[in-house]
Every structure is written in structure tokens, then in C-alpha cells.
Design an enzyme around this catalytic site. Structure first.
Site: not given
Length: 621
Positions: A406, A409
């Protein structure tokens, strides 16, 4: 506050007491050289360092420039330190002006101290005072630094820190031993200027620092000392050139933003000026744009997501050549499958090679915005191959719902924000293809977009919760502000869709920080979990676009629109309150209201510019 100065080759970080902490050279972000400079004045048989707690210290940038001014004042003296990097040379200038506030003449010794550790992994270095050139030379096997002044040095010391020869010890004693050279793992040095200063008199000198690649080439040492001599003779012209350069950049933004000249927008326009100047300092001369000059956390790299937003902000401010250089950089770093990796060193070498698919979508979205602003069709033609490869990659990612990390991170899956960015990138690429009469070869992109819009969005919606999920695979029902990316700016879900309106309302209610603002998600623990600048602005921009859409359609009562306008006002007010002398951090401490994590963060500054500019239609594919 703290500040940064630079010129695209060299960037220096100044702390809130005016010390030059470290520099990046020969590229932004790499390599890091810890400079650790200090200055002190010796009078009345005592030493007074600039970081002494007895000074009243304040700091600000000179108007419309990247020249940082630190002011020190006590009962005896007023000192101004103006720090800048020449726009024409890799040269740091620290101009010190000392004003005697007392009623008696003062005998002054001014000391400048350095404890430079060269390179990412410091090794043995040599420091030497060259009398005939009136300067210090410090080097290891890779880099060389020349440190001098526009005034003749009275005394000097080259030593080894933590030893009897340390220049720091000499300064404390008020007398430099004049050892002319030293070699070791941690060398240090000092320069001294002695002068008398009468009541109300001002004494000014400039300390000059020039770095260069060395590689054992002695001719580079000679050339650097010659450059120092030239600089000393032309300091005023170099200073004016630098100041005028930055002012011209700001003026071009103000001319483009003529509608914001009204007095009621003065605070906003001043903040946007500083944000633009900050973004320009994060642009490497070869095209890469680093996320932040921060070392803790270490953000001195290029994320295509962050840089994409920054390129859009630069374009909105009329800095089209800077964003074009960035897209050229993107062409050289794109993978053969059309993707980009998680982040890069600014020279273009991959650093972390995980994939975050949203970054691919953001890059193509930003490229379309550049075209919409400039109308440069030749730019589209030059970049079509990059767009085509990225679009094919995004089409595969959409059709197969390929998981990735995402945008925060932290997790691996198929995320709402990522799906929004995939759609935004695909539609942007498709619109670019139409401009170039390439529709026939990209029809499969249209099918992928329809799949996302007509099927995936419905699967992402949580009927019982009346909002969208954070991720589809695995299903994650967490409230996350990035879910707004489904709608703004990528346009997968229209802003007046009741499902996203409900999602936005629940996001707003999910955060109740003491200082206000909007976080990433309620369970966030990064730096303790705080409101972020970008997430607060996301909600602001979504509501702002919603108000515009509802007003045009006339679908809602005036009281509802007024309510959202009030929300927008409060969100923007919070943002304007939490700038720190024009610098925006990543986060604001939830209880203390102070900057947390990286400052300045380029993405925060970019979102401020985008939000205040206000032309949101140009952003939505």
C-alpha cells in the site's frame, strides 16, 4: 525551525540554531557529508558559541528567496547569519554580521569551526591550511572541500578531534596553535579573525565552503582554490544573482496566479511561495525529485508517488521545465514491464525494489496534468512510449487485481487507494492516447477501466458500514483517509456518490486529536500516530470539490453546502496554523502541535499548493 538551502547540485541542512548540519553533494540525497559547523565570538576573556543558551535566537527566510537568516541577540551583540548556496556555483556562503550594542569598543575574535565527516562512510581525511591561499583544504580519497573567507584569516588550527590538537579545544582557550595539517579518522579545524568593533558599528565577513569531487586529482585542488579567489572578488554579484533567481521563480508563480493577489489571500499566497521555493530545492539538476532532505527518517530518495504530486504542483506554479526534467528522469528509470520500483536514489539507481502499483498510476496522471496545463503536444509524443508501457502494466494490474504494497508501505494486498490510482493512470493514459490518435491500440485499457468502475468498486463497498473498505484482498475494513483517492483526484468514484460522501464523513469523525487535524487511520502507531498534512488536505480537497459539484447540480439544500464549506474552512485553517516558518512537516504531534517526522516534506508542500490553487477540474482525468 530549521531550513534548507541549495541549487540542484548541492543541498545543505541548517538546524534551528544556524549550524550547517550536513550537505548532499554531488546529487541531492547522495552523498551525505556531515559538516557540523559552529561559530563563536571571544571577548572579555570568554568564549560565546552561537548555540549558547544565553542568545535570543530567531530564524526566517529572506522574502521570496532561499536565503536563510538566523538572528542572535544578547545584551552585548546582535549577530545576523545569512546562509545560501550560490545558484551559479557549488558554493555555500555564510555571511556573518556582528553589531556592537554596547557603549565601548570591543576586541573580538571570531572563530569558525568544522568537524566535517566526508561521504556516506567516512574514512581517514586530511585537513591543511594553505597560507598563500588563505584557506583550508580538507579531503579524503573521493572528495575535497575548500573553506575560506573574503577577509584575511588571523590564525588557524588543523587537528584531530578528541585529541590535544583538536581545534575545538583551542577555541575554548581563545588561542589557535596554528598546526598547519592533520590526518586521521576525525579531523577538525578552525579559522579565526581578529578585529575591533566600535559602539553601534557592524563588522561583516563571509565564510565560503566549496565541495568538489577529488579522486586524487591535485589539479582539482588548485582549481578549487582559484574558484575561491574568484568568488571572493565577486561575492556581491553572486549573492544578487542568487537572490534574483529565486525571486524570478516566485514572480512567475504570482503572475500565473493573478486571482490570488487579493489581500484576503495574502497568507495563502505567501505560504505557496515558500512551498514552491522548498520544492525547487528538492529538484536534482538531472531531474529526480527527492521526497525530503530528512535523514531521520531517511526520506532522501525519489518515490514516483511523491514526485508525481510535486511535479503537478510545480506545473501549477509555472515551473514546467522542472516537471519535464522529472518525466525525462522517469523514462530512464522505468522498468521494461512499464512499472517503477518503490524508490530510487536520485541518480536513478533502484533502492527498494518492492512494487507499489499506485506510483505507476500517479506518474501517468501527473503527465496528463502537465499536458493540460502546457498544451504541449510534442511533450506527449516524446513520452508516449513510456505512457504505453505504463498503461499496459496498469491494465494487467486492473484485470488481475494484482496485489502490492500500500502507499503507506505497511501492508500487502489490493487497496482502495491503489485501485483509484490505477484507474486514474489508465484514464489519463487513454486520454493521452486519444490526443495522439492511438485509440485503436489501447482499447483494452478501456475494458480495464470499465471493470474497475462497474464491478470492483461495488465489491469494495461495505453495505453494512456504509463506506468503502481499505482493501479488497485481503478484506480490510479499517477506516483510512487514503480511501478518498478512489474519488479525488483519480475519479474512479464520482465525488457526489453517496457511498464516498458517507466514507468521507466517517473518516472525519474517526479522528479526535487534541490539536485537531486528520490522520492516516485511527490505529496508526508510526511516530505515535498523529495528524498528517497530506491527509488533512485530502479531506479538505475532497470536501471542496464536493461543494463545487453539489452547487453546480443544485441537488442539495443550501444548509448542507454551507456545512461542508465550514468544514473546508476549518481544515484549511488547521493547515495554515501548522506551518513552521513556511515549512510543512509530514506530521504534527497530536498533543503538542509541533512538527514530527520529516520536515520539510515535499509531498506536504505539493498538496498545499494544489489545494490552494483550487483548479481541481484540471486534476481529475
Amino acid at each position: 525551525m530549521a531550513g534548507i538551502i541549495g541549487n540542484g547540485n548541492l543541498l545543505a541542512k541548517i538546524d534551528d540554531l544556524g549550524s550547517i548540519e550536513y550537505i548532499f553533494f554531488p546529487h541531492l540525497g547522495y552523498e551525505t557529508h556531515i559538516l557540523d559547523t559552529s561559530f563563536a565570538i571571544y571577548y572579555n576573556n570568554k568564549i560565546k558559541w552561537h548555540w549558547d543558551h544565553s542568545w535570543d535566537v530567531s530564524q526566517n527566510y529572506l522574502k521570496d528567496s532561499n536565503i536563510l537568516k538566523t538572528t542572535y541577540e544578547n545584551d552585548d551583540f546582535l549577530i545576523y547569519s545569512k546562509d545560501c548556496v550560490s545558484i551559479s556555483h557549488n558554493l555555500i556562503v555564510k555571511q556573518l554580521s556582528i553589531i556592537n550594542k554596547t557603549n565601548s569598543e570591543k576586541d573580538i575574535k571570531l572563530f569558525f569551526y568544522e568537524n566535517l565527516r566526508i561521504g556516506e562512510t567516512p574514512s581517514k581525511s586530511t585537513v591543511k591550511f594553505v597560507k598563500e591561499k588563505n584557506c583550508l583544504i580538507k579531503h579524503d580519497k573521493n572528495y575535497i572541500f575548500c573553506i575560506g573567507s573574503n577577509k584575511k584569516v588571523s590564525s588557524y588550527q588543523c587537528g584531530i578531534k578528541y585529541s590535544e590538537s583538536s581545534a575545538l579545544r583551542d577555541i575554548e582557550n581563545g588561542v589557535l596553535k596554528e598546526q598547519s595539517s592533520a590526518t586521521g579518522l576525525i579531523t577538525d579545524s578552525a579559522l579565526c579573525w581578529e578585529f575591533k568593533i566600535k559602539p553601534n558599528q557592524k563588522y561583516t565577513l563571509s565564510i565560503l565552503i566549496l565541495p568538489e569531487k577529488y579522486d586524487g586529482d591535485y589539479n582539482k585542488t588548485l582549481n578549487l582554490m582559484d574558484t575561491l579567489h574568484m568568488v571572493k572578488d565577486n561575492l556581491k554579484d553572486l549573492y544578487n544573482l542568487t537572490r534574483n533567481f529565486w525571486k524570478s521563480r516566485v514572480d512567475s508563480m504570482v503572475n500565473k496566479w493573478g486571482i490570488l493577489k487579493l489581500e484576503e489571500y495574502k497568507e495563502c499566497i505567501d505560504i505557496c511561495k515558500r512551498s514552491l521555493l522548498t520544492l525547487l530545492l528538492l529538484c536534482d539538476y538531472k531531474g529526480g525529485i527527492i521526497a525530503s532532505p530528512s535523514l531521520h527518517p531517511d526520506y532522501r530518495y525519489v518515490w514516483c508517488r511523491d514526485a508525481g504530486y510535486m511535479a503537478v504542483a510545480l506545473d501549477l506554479c509555472g515551473q514546467h521545465e522542472m516537471s519535464e526534467k522529472y518525466f525525462e528522469w522517469c523514462k530512464t528509470t522505468q522498468n521494461s514491464d512499464g512499472s517503477w520500483v518503490q524508490n530510487y536514489y536520485v541518480e536513478g539507481y533502484p533502492r527498494f525494489t518492492a512494487i507499489q502499483i499506485d506510483q505507476v498510476g500517479t506518474t501517468i496522471w501527473a503527465l496528463l496534468v502537465h499536458y493540460r496545463i502546457t498544451g504541449d503536444k510534442h511533450f506527449l509524443k516524446r513520452n508516449w512510449e513510456m505512457v504505453k508501457k505504463a498503461g499496459d502494466y496498469l491494465s494487467r494490474a486492473a484485470d488481475q487485481l494484482i496485489p502490492c504494497y500500500d502507499l503507506w508501505e505497511e501492508k500487502f494486498g489490493v487497496f482502495a487507494y491503489t485501485l483509484g490510482a490505477i484507474y486514474g493512470g489508465l484514464k489519463s493514459g487513454y486520454l493521452i492516447g486519444k490526443e495522439l490518435d492511438k485509440e485503436e491500440e489501447i482499447q483494452h485499457w478501456k475494458k480495464s477501466m470499465n471493470f474497475l468502475k462497474n464491478e470492483v468498486v461495488n465489491r469494495l463497498y461495505l453495505k453494512n458500514e456504509k463506506r468503502f473498505a481499505k482493501s479488497l484482498k485481503p478484506l480490510d475494513k479499517t477506516i483510512d483517509t487514503s480511501i478518498l483517492g478512489l474519488s479525488f483526484p483519480y475519479g474512479l468514484v464520482s465525488v457526489d456518490d453517496p457511498r464516498i460522501i458517507s466514507t468521507a464523513n466517517q473518516i472525519e469523525k474517526a479522528f479526535n486529536y487534541k490539536v485537531g487535524g486528520v490522520g492516516r487511520y485511527p490505529e496508526d502507531i508510526y511516530f505515535g500516530g498523529n495528524p498528517w498534512i497530506i491527509t488533512t488536505l485530502w479531506l479538505y480537497m475532497y470536501y471542496k470539490k464536493l461543494v463545487d459539484t453539489l452547487s453546480k447540480k443544485g441537488k442539495f439544500q443550501e444548509s448542507i453546502i454551507d456545512n461542508y464549506n465550514k468544514k473546508c474552512y476549518n481544515l484549511l485553517k488547521w493547515i495554515l496554523k501548522h506551518q513552521f516558518n513556511g515549512m510543512f512537516p509530514e506530521q504534527v504531534h497530536k498533543d503538542l502541535g509541533i512538527p514530527i517526522s520529516a520536515i520539510p516534506l515535499g509531498w506536504s508542500h505539493a498538496m498545499v499548493i494544489i489545494a490552494i490553487h483550487g483548479d481541481y477540474d484540471i486534476l481529475i482525468p
